[in-house]
Design a protein around this motif. Structure first.
Motif, PDB file in Angstrom:
ATOM      1  N   ARG A  87       0.835  -1.205   0.000  1.00 58.38           N
ATOM      2  CA  ARG A  87       0.000   0.000   0.000  1.00 58.38           C
ATOM      3  C   ARG A  87       0.866   1.249   0.000  1.00 58.38           C
ATOM      4  O   ARG A  87       0.382   2.339   0.256  1.00 58.38           O
ATOM      5  N   VAL A 109      -5.899  -1.229  -5.851  1.00 56.20           N
ATOM      6  CA  VAL A 109      -6.933  -2.226  -5.591  1.00 56.20           C
ATOM      7  C   VAL A 109      -8.148  -1.972  -6.484  1.00 56.20           C
ATOM      8  O   VAL A 109      -8.962  -2.853  -6.706  1.00 56.20           O
ATOM      9  N   ASP A 110      -8.254  -0.777  -7.015  1.00 62.80           N
ATOM     10  CA  ASP A 110      -9.402  -0.426  -7.851  1.00 62.80           C
ATOM     11  C   ASP A 110      -9.209  -0.762  -9.327  1.00 62.80           C
ATOM     12  O   ASP A 110     -10.135  -0.593 -10.122  1.00 62.80           O
ATOM     13  N   VAL A 129     -12.177   1.205 -10.794  1.00 60.56           N
ATOM     14  CA  VAL A 129     -13.412   1.315 -10.037  1.00 60.56           C
ATOM     15  C   VAL A 129     -13.426   2.641  -9.306  1.00 60.56           C
ATOM     16  O   VAL A 129     -12.436   3.011  -8.671  1.00 60.56           O
ATOM     17  N   HIS A 156     -15.273   4.855  -6.430  1.00 56.50           N
ATOM     18  CA  HIS A 156     -16.067   4.579  -5.244  1.00 56.50           C
ATOM     19  C   HIS A 156     -17.025   5.711  -4.952  1.00 56.50           C
ATOM     20  O   HIS A 156     -16.703   6.874  -5.148  1.00 56.50           O
ATOM     21  N   GLY A 200     -17.397   6.699   4.469  1.00 57.59           N
ATOM     22  CA  GLY A 200     -17.438   5.851   5.647  1.00 57.59           C
ATOM     23  C   GLY A 200     -16.774   4.522   5.381  1.00 57.59           C
ATOM     24  O   GLY A 200     -16.538   4.125   4.247  1.00 57.59           O
ATOM     25  N   LEU A 201     -16.478   3.830   6.457  1.00 57.40           N
ATOM     26  CA  LEU A 201     -15.805   2.539   6.357  1.00 57.40           C
ATOM     27  C   LEU A 201     -16.659   1.541   5.579  1.00 57.40           C
ATOM     28  O   LEU A 201     -16.149   0.754   4.797  1.00 57.40           O
ATOM     29  N   TYR A 202     -17.977   1.598   5.786  1.00 54.41           N
ATOM     30  CA  TYR A 202     -18.914   0.761   5.027  1.00 54.41           C
ATOM     31  C   TYR A 202     -19.994   1.678   4.464  1.00 54.41           C
ATOM     32  O   TYR A 202     -20.469   2.562   5.168  1.00 54.41           O
ATOM     33  N   ARG A 203     -20.351   1.448   3.213  1.00 57.30           N
ATOM     34  CA  ARG A 203     -21.328   2.333   2.588  1.00 57.30           C
ATOM     35  C   ARG A 203     -22.231   1.533   1.666  1.00 57.30           C
ATOM     36  O   ARG A 203     -21.853   0.470   1.165  1.00 57.30           O
ATOM     37  N   THR A 204     -23.425   2.053   1.442  1.00 63.63           N
ATOM     38  CA  THR A 204     -24.402   1.328   0.635  1.00 63.63           C
ATOM     39  C   THR A 204     -24.351   1.726  -0.829  1.00 63.63           C
ATOM     40  O   THR A 204     -25.041   1.130  -1.645  1.00 63.63           O
ATOM     41  N   PRO A 228     -22.857   1.551  -4.329  1.00 60.13           N
ATOM     42  CA  PRO A 228     -21.939   0.626  -4.993  1.00 60.13           C
ATOM     43  C   PRO A 228     -20.876   1.355  -5.798  1.00 60.13           C
ATOM     44  O   PRO A 228     -21.118   2.442  -6.308  1.00 60.13           O
ATOM     45  N   PRO A 229     -19.711   0.759  -5.922  1.00 64.62           N
ATOM     46  CA  PRO A 229     -18.691   1.344  -6.790  1.00 64.62           C
ATOM     47  C   PRO A 229     -19.067   1.160  -8.258  1.00 64.62           C
ATOM     48  O   PRO A 229     -19.839   0.280  -8.613  1.00 64.62           O
ATOM     49  N   ARG A 278     -17.520   1.217 -12.420  1.00 69.58           N
ATOM     50  CA  ARG A 278     -16.280   1.051 -13.149  1.00 69.58           C
ATOM     51  C   ARG A 278     -16.215   1.952 -14.367  1.00 69.58           C
ATOM     52  O   ARG A 278     -17.207   2.090 -15.092  1.00 69.58           O
ATOM     53  N   GLY A 308      -7.545  -6.946 -10.033  1.00 69.40           N
ATOM     54  CA  GLY A 308      -8.945  -7.321 -10.165  1.00 69.40           C
ATOM     55  C   GLY A 308      -9.266  -7.835 -11.570  1.00 69.40           C
ATOM     56  O   GLY A 308      -8.836  -7.256 -12.560  1.00 69.40           O
ATOM     57  N   ALA A 342     -14.491   4.113  14.336  1.00 73.94           N
ATOM     58  CA  ALA A 342     -15.622   3.854  13.440  1.00 73.94           C
ATOM     59  C   ALA A 342     -15.207   3.985  11.987  1.00 73.94           C
ATOM     60  O   ALA A 342     -15.708   3.268  11.111  1.00 73.94           O
ATOM     61  N   ALA A 343     -14.276   4.887  11.722  1.00 76.85           N
ATOM     62  CA  ALA A 343     -13.928   5.167  10.333  1.00 76.85           C
ATOM     63  C   ALA A 343     -12.875   4.225   9.783  1.00 76.85           C
ATOM     64  O   ALA A 343     -12.705   4.135   8.561  1.00 76.85           O
ATOM     65  N   PHE A 386      -7.710   0.331   8.430  1.00 76.63           N
ATOM     66  CA  PHE A 386      -8.266  -0.437   7.314  1.00 76.63           C
ATOM     67  C   PHE A 386      -7.707  -1.855   7.228  1.00 76.63           C
ATOM     68  O   PHE A 386      -7.944  -2.548   6.246  1.00 76.63           O
ATOM     69  N   ARG A 430     -27.192  -3.884   0.896  1.00 75.68           N
ATOM     70  CA  ARG A 430     -25.853  -4.331   0.504  1.00 75.68           C
ATOM     71  C   ARG A 430     -24.849  -3.252   0.894  1.00 75.68           C
ATOM     72  O   ARG A 430     -25.113  -2.063   0.759  1.00 75.68           O
ATOM     73  N   TRP A 431     -23.687  -3.698   1.343  1.00 79.85           N
ATOM     74  CA  TRP A 431     -22.654  -2.782   1.831  1.00 79.85           C
ATOM     75  C   TRP A 431     -21.343  -3.030   1.106  1.00 79.85           C
ATOM     76  O   TRP A 431     -20.952  -4.174   0.878  1.00 79.85           O
ATOM     77  N   TRP A 432     -20.672  -1.942   0.803  1.00 78.17           N
ATOM     78  CA  TRP A 432     -19.319  -2.038   0.250  1.00 78.17           C
ATOM     79  C   TRP A 432     -18.360  -1.398   1.240  1.00 78.17           C
ATOM     80  O   TRP A 432     -18.708  -0.425   1.925  1.00 78.17           O
ATOM     81  N   ALA A 433     -17.167  -1.942   1.297  1.00 79.40           N
ATOM     82  CA  ALA A 433     -16.173  -1.417   2.238  1.00 79.40           C
ATOM     83  C   ALA A 433     -15.361  -0.302   1.593  1.00 79.40           C
ATOM     84  O   ALA A 433     -15.218  -0.243   0.369  1.00 79.40           O
ATOM     85  N   ASP A 434     -14.848   0.582   2.439  1.00 82.09           N
ATOM     86  CA  ASP A 434     -13.855   1.565   1.989  1.00 82.09           C
ATOM     87  C   ASP A 434     -12.791   0.815   1.187  1.00 82.09           C
ATOM     88  O   ASP A 434     -12.321  -0.241   1.617  1.00 82.09           O
ATOM     89  N   GLN A 462     -14.085  -5.704  -4.284  1.00 84.23           N
ATOM     90  CA  GLN A 462     -14.897  -6.622  -5.092  1.00 84.23           C
ATOM     91  C   GLN A 462     -15.812  -7.504  -4.225  1.00 84.23           C
ATOM     92  O   GLN A 462     -16.213  -8.578  -4.649  1.00 84.23           O
ATOM     93  N   ARG A 493     -26.197  -7.345  -7.671  1.00 83.52           N
ATOM     94  CA  ARG A 493     -26.360  -6.078  -6.958  1.00 83.52           C
ATOM     95  C   ARG A 493     -27.811  -5.671  -6.755  1.00 83.52           C
ATOM     96  O   ARG A 493     -28.151  -5.004  -5.781  1.00 83.52           O
TER      97      ARG A 493
END
Lengths: 651, 651
Positions: free
Chosen positions: A402, A575-576, A606, A608, A612-616, A618-619, A621, A647, B314-315, B337, B540-544, B552, B581
């Motif tokens: 990273r 990673v994207d 991709v 984003h 937030g750490l988790y979000r609804t 979608p990414p 492309r 990916g 949280a973040a 992360f 549905r949730w996507w991560a940072d 993915q 999705r």
């Protein structure tokens, strides 16, 4: 607890393969390297690495300690020191064998003299146990690397003799090996033990070959056979000593992964070992010795064990780069298919160990997959250890970063740079082998190669554009007359190709043997030419689904090279990136990396949404072009992100 | 090194938030649980876990050791023992508060009597340092959990008093706390130290609240303020003692992650801590105490630190399940992360710690995100620790398993089961809070709830179909007359909803406050009814993207529940599943899991081609239906594979 006889009874053992040695590596003196890819790297080793090694030895005060006259500012002796000086002598000798250097030769002779003077009257030779812990010799085999250091000294003595013809160091290490043979063994009054870090075994095989003395081969066999037998030697040793071992401070009690029997490959007799386990460098050094002994003793049980261990390693525990070792906790193996990219350990020395083992397997089992693996490890997991300037080093070689990861200066990583130095100064022995009236070309390497035939010595000039191209040309420059064979490996990565023999063209597929080699037997005349032209295609690779971290990922190779994306070419957040499955590849120059060919591929990136750490959200492309560079060349343009596995756009 | 004053000078500090305590958790006696989801689980704790806890204490011989009369077969005293008996007394007391049980009460009284008799004349009370290491008290604060055990004893004393009205244990722990207050502190002759494992701090706040004695609050403040100051206490302690600490055998020398200052949250004064680091349970216990002290002392600098730590956690460092701790090496936090699924540590106790801290944050900072997190952790990372039969436990809670992982019997995991027991027997205090003329409903929990208003006590019956449905009904069953407020949290996961107040319907969005609560102030009469009807959608949730392992991938929730795929429903190799999705979800019964609702979704399964660890044949996708179950319910039907994060079919 039970004791078992040194060799399994034939009645109990399954049928074992016969051992047929069809070729042996060429000696370092027989190969004069002249390769556009490797020669500059070897030259850096000669001009920079070997002198630096020498200064390091002086800086810590090793030879002064050995001479019994330390300076006040010198470091306290370390149990690894003798292996450092030995690897330096080995690399220097390899270099002297082909490139005379009066000053280097004098430096080596001086060091050999100090070693010779420091040798005890009974042959013993170890700086730490002489200067820092007298009276404790051979009491901490598990931790203190005593026979490991002896092994490196022996390798140095053999290399020094082969390069210079001098016996000054060879005599010293023979006397030491004789002492070791008296002290260790199953006889009355002998210490029935072996070293925690394998090395002396393969060194003793080299000593036997150099001297023609079978007793060194028997001693190597003893160490290999004794390993892992009950009663467990290191338990008795620890009980006898009554204190913790040299690494007591380093390892966490007896339940640390660095303290298990598996860590030392001593969990079972070697012929009953089925999986590569424990510390990866130790493992490959042991397996190298097993293959050596199979070759020199004809022991099919060792060949069978080597094949089994190889198959398991190749099928479950090898990184796509040829790197070995999934965890830094034990610097070694964990469990099948556990091959984390970012947390890969993949120590440079372990990849060198894999190169060494592969070379030896080719001696007892000609099959291109060993050469394919040797080549893959060499061009990727090993070479990544070395910076473009040849002066910075990776100890561990992750397959993803990273950012923030860079090669270190020498002094931060003790063991890998000298190991790279001795490997690069002896590349010829990995590329070329001597068969009966046969030259075997395992790896494409530019060099003038001298080998023996029944009629006398022959010389072949090899030139190649590897690893960028697939063309390898052999030209006979000296021939004694009479028939001999030129055998060329056709790598598993080649998509096809042509062979031209004195102007006559063949399809490689028509000539390819089941071992993956093309063998041409002729009465070769001076000027005769063989050209192998292989198609070097960009290939995409998917991992076994049990490598869970690489699900939905794809890796790219071209020829022997594994490719990687770097931030400097592709922007951050690799990673994207997504790689298209069928897009054509373009081979391109890489900005900032002269002499390196990159691969440009189409794919996506991709983007984003949300926060937030988790979000609804979608990414999504968007199309993107990707530029990949050879993995070995990463981290030469800053310390940005890197990823080998990218990916997969269609998964 | 420098010493700093206990409280930062106001001039140097940025403006700090004012602390406004608008509500406090309801006491355990004020909530009579009657919940179709939770009541059976609490009943298992009462009938099975608490008696089993008692037998465990007896089995090892704790109380006999404490009484100075061990049996010959008893185990040697362990430094954790006092926390075990304390957590048992606390859970038992919580249970007795609402469910009389003469035998349990007698058992508790007997244990209290042994504790009281074992207390030294000066107030000291610790089994290990009395029976096994006399003379060594307060010499190994870093490792030996001495004040940690004291903290649990204090919590037990407070709970025992709150439940039974008896002061027998409260008196004991007060005397012990008084001794601790004499021994520790910045004054002359005092030991200027603190415990390696936080716990006594939050316990002392409870003791201050139970007794009204400010000196316990000051002592808690001292411990919190002193932490992390220079000169570093544990260095001096180790030097003074001259031997390694109690965990010397366990940790690997001073460079082990379990030996860093960060591990103990002692790397900086707490007000200068910006990131959750180290051992996750310790961290959450410290932060809980900081929030408590902010509430009870009005110290805005502590509230600011709590908010900062919370935001960072949280973040960057919380699993989607609410689990905390990415590495088993330090049982805690690693880097931002870094949230590996299969290797997640996510100790059950750390999730409980997050529930505890969340509850306290709601006291000083009403914001539904704390309640959302508390709920997420409770229904997922905590509840997964407990089997469907209530008798098997997870210590760590990975988010993926390749199979072979099952909950353990009690005796293999010491600390989590009693922590689950004391949490489940005090759920009401997490769900409900008392404001000024206000009942706050943080979590939907079926219960009869008594609270105070200016006019006198009121009672509200709460019923809910959580976590499966979104309906929560409040019925006023006792009202003193006069206005009071009913405040209901609208969870962040709700997609919308209606509120019905005595038959009158409102859209939730129209009533929602900025804190995420709907607050209704009326002169509520007996029989008045409030019904909150929330839409519980599958999300549905996507991560940072910096959570590289989940690129993915997609996670599924429904209401507060995180869902997971299990092998028993979806076949092996879950890594091959892909989730569409936009496919609609169906809520279904799950075979073999009565009372559990699953989610059926369409997607795909990847079929692999080729062979070998790496292969050039790409995988192909075929359509497949997926059945997901709540994460907490996994591993109740065998030890197959499990995955929370599933392949995203469109990425």
């Amino acid at each position: 607890m039970t004791t078992t006889s040194p060799v399994p009874a034939a009645a109990d053992a399954p049928a074992q393969p016969a051992v047929t040695v069809t070729s042996r590596p060429l000696p370092v003196t027989a190969v004069r390297l002249d390769d556009p890819f490797w020669s500059p790297r070897v030259e850096v080793v000669r001009r920079r690495t070997i002198p630096f090694q020498r200064r390091q030895i002086d800086r810590v005060g090793h030879l002064r300690a050995l001479a019994g006259a330390p300076d006040p500012g010198d470091a306290p002796p370390h149990v690894f020191w003798d292996s450092d000086v030995a690897k330096w002598i080995e690399a220097a000798s390899n270099s002297l064998a082909v490139t005379p250097d009066a000053r280097l030769e004098r430096d080596v002779d001086e060091a050999v003299e100090v070693l010779a003077r420091a040798q005890h009257p009974d042959g013993y030779l170890n700086t730490y146990f002489t200067a820092a812990a007298p009276g404790e010799r051979f009491t901490d085999l598990r931790d203190a690397h005593e026979l490991y250091c002896a092994g490196h000294l022996i390798e140095a003595g053999v290399a020094h003799h082969a390069a210079t013809g001098k016996t000054s160091l060879l005599d010293v290490v023979r006397r030491y090996a004789d002492l070791i043979g008296e002290v260790f063994g199953p006889g009355p009054g002998q210490l029935r033990g072996y070293d925690g870090h394998e090395e002396v075994e393969l060194a003793l095989v080299k000593l036997a070959r150099a001297t023609g003395e079978d007793r060194y081969l028997r001693l190597a066999s003893y160490f290999v056979d004794e390993r892992g037998r009950e009663p467990y030697f290191f338990d008795a040793e620890t009980a006898r000593r009554g204190t913790d071992g040299w690494f007591g401070e380093h390892f966490s009690g007896l339940d640390h992964p660095g303290r298990t029997r598996e860590y030392l490959q001593a969990h079972a007799p070697v012929r009953e070992q089925h999986e590569a386990v424990g510390h990866a460098v130790r493992a490959t050094y042991l397996y190298s010795a097993m293959a050596d002994l199979a070759a020199d003793t004809g022991d099919g049980t060792l060949l069978a064990a080597c094949r089994r261990l190889w198959d398991h390693l190749a099928a479950t525990r090898t990184y796509v780069t040829g790197g070995l070792g999934s965890s830094r906790v034990n610097e070694g193996f964990t469990r099948d298919f556990d091959l984390p990219a970012e947390d890969a350990y993949a120590e440079t020395c372990a990849a060198i160990g894999l190169v060494m083992w592969s070379q030896r397997m080719l001696t007892v089992d000609r099959d291109r997959r060993y050469a394919d693996t040797m080549e893959r490890a060499l061009y990727n997991a090993v070479l990544a250890g070395l910076s473009a300037d040849g002066e910075h080093f990776f100890y561990d070689n992750p397959l993803a970063s990273r950012g923030g990861v860079q090669r270190h200066e020498w002094f931060e990583v003790a063991c890998c740079p000298p190991n790279i130095a001795r490997l690069l100064t002896s590349l010829g022995g990995y590329a070329f082998a001597q068969g009966r009236d046969e030259l075997v070309v395992h790896l494409a390497l530019g060099a003038a190669v001298r080998f023996e035939t029944s009629a006398g010595p022959a010389t072949v000039d090899v030139s190649t554009d590897a690893p960028w191209g697939g063309r390898t040309q052999l030209r006979v420059t000296d021939s004694p007359g009479g028939e001999f064979t030129l055998s060329l490996r056709v790598p598993g990565w080649a998509e096809g190709g042509q062979l031209t023999v004195d102007g006559q063209r063949f399809d490689v597929a028509d000539l390819l043997g089941p071992d993956g080699y093309v063998s041409l037997t002729r009465a070769w005349q001076v000027g005769a030419e063989v050209v192998l032209d292989l198609d070097v295609a960009v290939r995409r690779w998917w991992a076994d689904p049990r490598v869970t971290g690489e699900a939905q990922h794809v890796a790219v190779t071209r020829g022997p090279l594994v490719y990687a994306a770097e931030e400097v070419d592709n922007g951050p957040s690799l990673v994207d990136l997504r790689l298209d499955r069928s897009a054509p590849a373009r081979v391109v120059q890489v900005p900032g990396l002269p002499d390196v060919l990159g691969v440009r591929l189409s794919g996506g990136r991709v983007e984003h949404a949300g926060a937030g750490l988790y979000r609804t959200e979608p990414p999504r492309r968007v199309p993107a072009d990707l530029l990949l560079v050879p993995y070995y060349a990463w981290a030469n343009r800053g310390a940005g992100e890197m990823r080998v596995w990218l990916g997969d756009s269609e998964d």
